[in-house]
Enzyme design. Sequence first.
Site, PDB file in Angstrom:
ATOM      1  N   ASP A 133     -25.199  72.655  40.562  1.00  0.00           N
ATOM      2  CA  ASP A 133     -24.924  73.474  39.385  1.00  0.00           C
ATOM      3  C   ASP A 133     -23.780  72.898  38.558  1.00  0.00           C
ATOM      4  O   ASP A 133     -22.675  72.719  39.070  1.00  0.00           O
ATOM      5  CB  ASP A 133     -24.567  74.910  39.798  1.00  0.00           C
ATOM      6  N   ASP A 151     -23.293  66.966  42.979  1.00  0.00           N
ATOM      7  CA  ASP A 151     -23.236  68.411  43.057  1.00  0.00           C
ATOM      8  C   ASP A 151     -24.431  68.916  42.245  1.00  0.00           C
ATOM      9  O   ASP A 151     -25.014  68.176  41.448  1.00  0.00           O
ATOM     10  CB  ASP A 151     -21.914  68.914  42.469  1.00  0.00           C
TER      11      ASP A 151
END
Length: 227
Positions: free
Chosen positions: A13, A11
């Site tokens: 952020d 992922d």
Amino acid sequence: MNHLSASVLFDLDGTLIDTAPDFHAVINLLLKEEGLPEVSYEFLRQHVSNGARAMIAASFELAEGDERFTRLHKRMLEIYLSHLDKESKLFPGIADTLVWLNDNKIPWGVVTNKPELYTIPVLRGLGIIDQAQSIICPDHVENRKPHPEPLFLACKQLDKIPEHSVYVGDHVRDIEAGNRAGMVTIGASYGYLNDGEDPISWQADHYIECATELKPLLQSIYKDIAS
């Protein structure tokens, strides 16, 4: 696990990159434009993983149906475009992990719910865009996480098997997507947790409290090529 069929997906952020400082600056610039007091970094950080709309809703104490919401959301994204790589940085330990993956020829990529318009400049600004062999954003799929479609697409691009691959994320939707794809999942509890959230409830295969723990964990998972 056969490393020749493996990949590692991140992922963005709160997992690979700490983007909260830029979001904090952007929100406070917008609050200043509106003549409102700033919010603290600690307050804003817990809303980052839920996206721009959640940050607007929390910082301005607005429901999405409020007539001001659309205007503020649009203006926030305008400001963010000119500020998205000023303060964002790799979490401590991520650079070493990427070097290890590259040295051991384990391809890695990014699977994010952040639109391509914002994802590509951030990765380019940090100098790692050419290392990522797959970058999947909502623009590229019909279903975003927690649906597993983005992870399947990334593995397809890498020509790797999902069941032999790892997904690292800091939100329950990341772990749900990874589990649904049949991947080994790693919950990054150092990321942008909601207030009072317990990462154990995500049901990941592994958890790390600091990004410096990631390389040793991956070395254990891929122990046949651990250096």
